[in-house]
Design an enzyme around this catalytic site. Sequence first.
Site, PDB file in Angstrom:
ATOM      1  N   ASP A  38     -21.635  -8.635  -8.788  1.00  0.00           N
ATOM      2  CA  ASP A  38     -21.009  -9.111  -7.557  1.00  0.00           C
ATOM      3  C   ASP A  38     -19.497  -8.909  -7.547  1.00  0.00           C
ATOM      4  O   ASP A  38     -18.722  -9.865  -7.414  1.00  0.00           O
ATOM      5  CB  ASP A  38     -21.359 -10.589  -7.344  1.00  0.00           C
ATOM      6  CG  ASP A  38     -22.853 -10.837  -7.374  1.00  0.00           C
ATOM      7  OD1 ASP A  38     -23.605  -9.953  -6.924  1.00  0.00           O
ATOM      8  OD2 ASP A  38     -23.268 -11.908  -7.864  1.00  0.00           O
ATOM      9  N   GLU A 206     -29.140  -6.823   3.882  1.00  0.00           N
ATOM     10  CA  GLU A 206     -29.870  -7.673   2.956  1.00  0.00           C
ATOM     11  C   GLU A 206     -29.026  -8.874   2.531  1.00  0.00           C
ATOM     12  O   GLU A 206     -29.441 -10.010   2.646  1.00  0.00           O
ATOM     13  CB  GLU A 206     -30.270  -6.857   1.714  1.00  0.00           C
ATOM     14  CG  GLU A 206     -31.118  -7.608   0.716  1.00  0.00           C
ATOM     15  CD  GLU A 206     -32.522  -7.882   1.226  1.00  0.00           C
ATOM     16  OE1 GLU A 206     -32.988  -7.153   2.119  1.00  0.00           O
ATOM     17  OE2 GLU A 206     -33.151  -8.834   0.747  1.00  0.00           O
ATOM     18  N   GLU A 336      -2.832  -5.702 -24.534  1.00  0.00           N
ATOM     19  CA  GLU A 336      -3.878  -6.618 -24.972  1.00  0.00           C
ATOM     20  C   GLU A 336      -5.058  -5.834 -25.544  1.00  0.00           C
ATOM     21  O   GLU A 336      -5.468  -4.815 -24.961  1.00  0.00           O
ATOM     22  CB  GLU A 336      -4.356  -7.488 -23.810  1.00  0.00           C
ATOM     23  CG  GLU A 336      -3.301  -8.438 -23.266  1.00  0.00           C
ATOM     24  CD  GLU A 336      -2.825  -9.425 -24.324  1.00  0.00           C
ATOM     25  OE1 GLU A 336      -3.675  -9.988 -25.031  1.00  0.00           O
ATOM     26  OE2 GLU A 336      -1.602  -9.598 -24.464  1.00  0.00           O
ATOM     27  N   GLU A 338      -7.985  -6.626 -25.385  1.00  0.00           N
ATOM     28  CA  GLU A 338      -9.080  -6.711 -24.419  1.00  0.00           C
ATOM     29  C   GLU A 338      -8.804  -5.863 -23.174  1.00  0.00           C
ATOM     30  O   GLU A 338      -9.399  -6.094 -22.125  1.00  0.00           O
ATOM     31  CB  GLU A 338      -9.373  -8.167 -24.055  1.00  0.00           C
ATOM     32  CG  GLU A 338      -8.253  -8.915 -23.346  1.00  0.00           C
ATOM     33  CD  GLU A 338      -7.230  -9.533 -24.286  1.00  0.00           C
ATOM     34  OE1 GLU A 338      -7.238  -9.194 -25.478  1.00  0.00           O
ATOM     35  OE2 GLU A 338      -6.412 -10.350 -23.824  1.00  0.00           O
TER      36      GLU A 338
HETATM   37  O1  FUB Z   1     -25.588 -12.481  -8.258  1.00  0.00           O
HETATM   38  C1  FUB Z   1     -26.353 -13.404  -7.538  1.00  0.00           C
HETATM   39  C2  FUB Z   1     -26.784 -12.808  -6.243  1.00  0.00           C
HETATM   40  O2  FUB Z   1     -27.420 -11.568  -6.475  1.00  0.00           O
HETATM   41  C3  FUB Z   1     -25.671 -12.466  -5.309  1.00  0.00           C
HETATM   42  O3  FUB Z   1     -25.171 -13.564  -4.639  1.00  0.00           O
HETATM   43  C4  FUB Z   1     -26.318 -11.447  -4.484  1.00  0.00           C
HETATM   44  O4  FUB Z   1     -25.447 -10.712  -3.701  1.00  0.00           O
HETATM   45  C5  FUB Z   1     -27.007 -10.627  -5.519  1.00  0.00           C
HETATM   46  O5  FUB Z   1     -26.121  -9.740  -6.118  1.00  0.00           O
END
Ligand code: FUB
Length: 656
Positions: A38, A206, A336, A338
């Site tokens: 995400d 979606e 860094e 990381e």
């Molecule tokens: O990562 C949790 C959920 O899965 C997200 O809110 C959606 O968009 C999907 O990626």
Amino acid sequence: MSKALHVLLSLSSASAVGLLARASLADNPIIQTKYTADPAPLVYEDTVYLYTSHDEDNATGFTMYNWMLYSSTDMVNWTDHGIIGGVKDPDKTFKWADGNNAWAPQVIHRNGKFYLYGPFPRSGHMVIGVAVADTPTGPFVDALGEPLINNPNSGNDIDPTVFVDDDGQAYLYWGHQPPVFYVKLNEDMISYSGSIVELPRIQTYEEGPWLWALDGRWYLAFASTCCPEGIGYAMSDSPTGPWTYKGSIMDGDSRSSGNHPGIIEYKGAWYVFGFNYAISYPQTTTQPLPGGHTEQRSICVEKLSYAADGTIPKLPWWTTTGAPQIGTLDPYAQTEAETIAFSKGLKTETCGEGGMDVTAIENGDYIKVKGVDFRSGATSFTARVASQNSGGKIEIRLDSQTGTLVGTCTVEGTGGAQTWATVSCDISGATEVHDVYFVFTGGSGSLFNFNWWKFDGPGDPGNGSGGAGGAGGASGSGATQPTGGAVDTGGSSGDVPTGGTGPTGGAVATGGRSSRGGSTAGGRSATGGETSSGGSAPTGGAAPATGAAPSTGGVTTATGGAPAGGGSTSATGGLGTGGSTAASGVAASGGVVAPAGGTGSPDAGAGQAVTEASSDEGGCGCRATGGRSSSSPLGLLLGVLGLVVLRSHRRRPKAA
Ligand code: FUB
């Protein structure tokens, strides 16, 4: 094939095939020390701040407790800033959260503040909270003490995206499956005015909306067509629609299941972030992973372009090469540990000296830092390290794990894993631009921790001794960025600028690019896996929404596009002063019933296998939704039943 049958077939051979597969990966996915999903990139000043959700190492379904932050100034070397918020102690930003399913966040800068919008369950129902910080790295503090969005008309208040238009009006879009909702945020960014608007269905929408504008056109990208999800988009003449579906930015791919766009302009180029499952399920073919559904996702990035009419040419599935590097990395500045383009076998942790350090370092692990410009040369290397054991060595190699060895630093025991010491060693043969590999060697177990590093030598512009930098530096066949001197991939190695000498120690080369030395490495299971409850199967039951949403009213259905102001580009600046409290709340009512779901027994953390090389694409996993996979026949059956039931309701579980 029906989705249910597909899932059934998928689950049946999951364990046998899934984790045995090994792939060739390169610089996509961009984060290897954790599973991230995400992506929510934010450009602030000269840096990309990449906020992410976080799949736990042992996740099977959605096992997500916190949000992470990474940053970059070149799109390939990403610095880990650790956890910046969450729903579970000790990182519980929202004390009233149920404590699980910290899903897709976004952070927006306005009025000198940074606003984090995060979806998570409260009383079993997904709501959206907002937290505020003074810096992009936090700390983020809950702004309201209750949800900003708790919409009784929505099955799932998830996936917020916030956009501030040129006229100063801010919009919050969100929503899972049709419908998608929006509301106009007030200038304080923590309350809204007017009704929540439910948009007519956008073809293939979606979830995971991402709103932006360019040249008088407004764009709404989203995860499309479950499953596998691609990235679709719609365009409009206003920020509120009507939205016209324009197609795919990226089609779904059989190696994956989910996706989730985050789109930015940075230094004159456009980028789309999303995710795949390539680290969790490395595969070399386009065969779908047969089941073994986990939510162990990894963020990827590609460059994006626009046609003259504003439409977006379709991209292939996430490549392993990812986006090209912008400029080069200065090895003479303290960096860094990381800060990583690619790595194998490593984890990061909070460092006792501040920030983060690299940990779980074992024999054979490595860090790749991309496009390091040594100019006329480095002669020494310094590292900040800590070891509670007897230490090990840092081999400094060029362009691959087994590339030219230019120095070896010995790390002795320092008396503790957070007892830090500085070690140095000589460097020879490091000039011009290379990918640098820090290859760790030693005995068994955890060798040492690594906080930062730095080179010294005549190539350091600060030494005033000149360097082989300078302007010029035509690259390979890739396109040159309009600004910022980024060079596309495609050039062969050795396309480093060697022209003019900088007036005072070598100006930074703006056109150069390091070679992309392919390398291979065997994967190994990641250590340091975090434990979790592992469960995200829906549990059913009504979850009455009790929170007072700072809103003025109910939901209306949009009947057409609201007029909007003229053309604009994405506005990240702000007007006004902000910081007021939320509008008075209206108690939301109407509990939402969560669908029953799968309950198969979760596989315990499968660990993280990471392999780097330079072939075309990584693999993926196919994800089921709602229920979880199991390696036991009973678990499989229960999981499948749950999935079928869930599919008939909606793709996402209510947060359990
Ligand atoms: O990562 C949790 C959920 O899965 C997200 O809110 C959606 O968009 C999907 O990626």
